[in-house]
Structures are given as structure tokens and as C-alpha cells.
Design a protein around this motif. Structure first.
Motif: not given
Lengths: 78, 78
Positions: B24-51
Motif C-alpha cells: 500500500s505504501l509503495n502504491n502511494l509512492g513511498f518506495n523507500e520503505f522496505n521489509n515492513i513488519r507489524q507487531g504488537k505494542l503493550i503499554e502498562l504501569d508498574l509501581p515506581d518502587n520496584l527495582n
């Protein structure tokens, strides 16, 4: 160079998958994990000969035109 | 503290979503983008007092027990 784009729902948008993960972790005894939200990670290669400005401009443009829904999502480039 | 966990399919595993994004990016003219892979991002809070050690141990354990399928996925903590 390898670029990481982190795409997340804006904080005011409900993100149910994160809630499910949080509940599952709590059930497994991980009670310290809070405010979990799931997003997308997109990793890609850009040519090494681009300078920082060109790189930022291309990534911003790709995010705005395809990768990110600006209404409900925000992104961060690493 | 806010933790980011990046979860991606191992490099030898086919990741078709990334290929579609790349096309899709190539079709839009973005030819420099290669080897694209999608993954997951998980964000979470941990207590500040953990070392650092406790924090790493808890995240590793949560990843192994729930978040990451070790057979086909790998993760990175930011």
C-alpha cells in the motif's frame, strides 16, 4: 536504518483489549500491572543515506496518509 | 513507571500484514520503505518502587506466562 513506529489509541479512547489483558494478568497473580493498553508496532527499513529531516518527513507523511488514523490514534517514532 | 513491551513475530515467520502495508505504501509512492513488519505494542504501569531486577523479572514472567507465544514471537522491553 530500522525504524519502529508505535501506534496507540489516544488516551481518552476506550481500549478493551488492554482491559482483558489486565484482567488475565490479575487472575494469574500479576497485580502490579495497571492501566494496560495494547497498540500496534510497525517496523520498517529506510535507506541509511536519508538525513534526519528527510526521514522524519517521510515517516510523518506515511503515518498521516496510511498508517495512523489521526482522529483516534497517535504515534511515536523510535 | 510506564513500560513498553514490543512483541514481534520471529524473523523467520511470515508476517502478511506487513507485506500488505508495504504494498500500500509503495502504491502511494513511498518506495523507500522496505521489509515492513507489524507487531504488537503493550503499554502498562508498574509501581515506581520496584527495582530494576524485580521489574525485569515480573515483565519476563508475564510475557512467558501470557503475553508472548515463545514459539513464534519475541519481545523487547523499553
Amino acid at each position: 536504518m530500522r525504524i519502529k513506529i508505535l501506534i496507540r489509541l489516544k488516551s481518552q479512547i476506550l481500549e478493551p483489549q488492554g482491559k482483558v489483558i489486565e484482567q488475565s494478568l490479575n487472575n494469574l497473580g500479576f497485580n502490579e500491572f495497571n492501566n494496560i493498553r495494547q497498540g500496534k508496532l510497525i517496523e520498517l527499513d529506510l535507506p541509511d543515506n536519508l538525513n534526519k529531516e528527510e526521514k522524519d518527513q517521510k515517516i510523518d507523511s506515511a503515518c498521516k496518509k496510511l498508517l495512523v488514523n489521526d482522529i483516534i490514534e497517535e504515534y511515536e517514532v523510535l
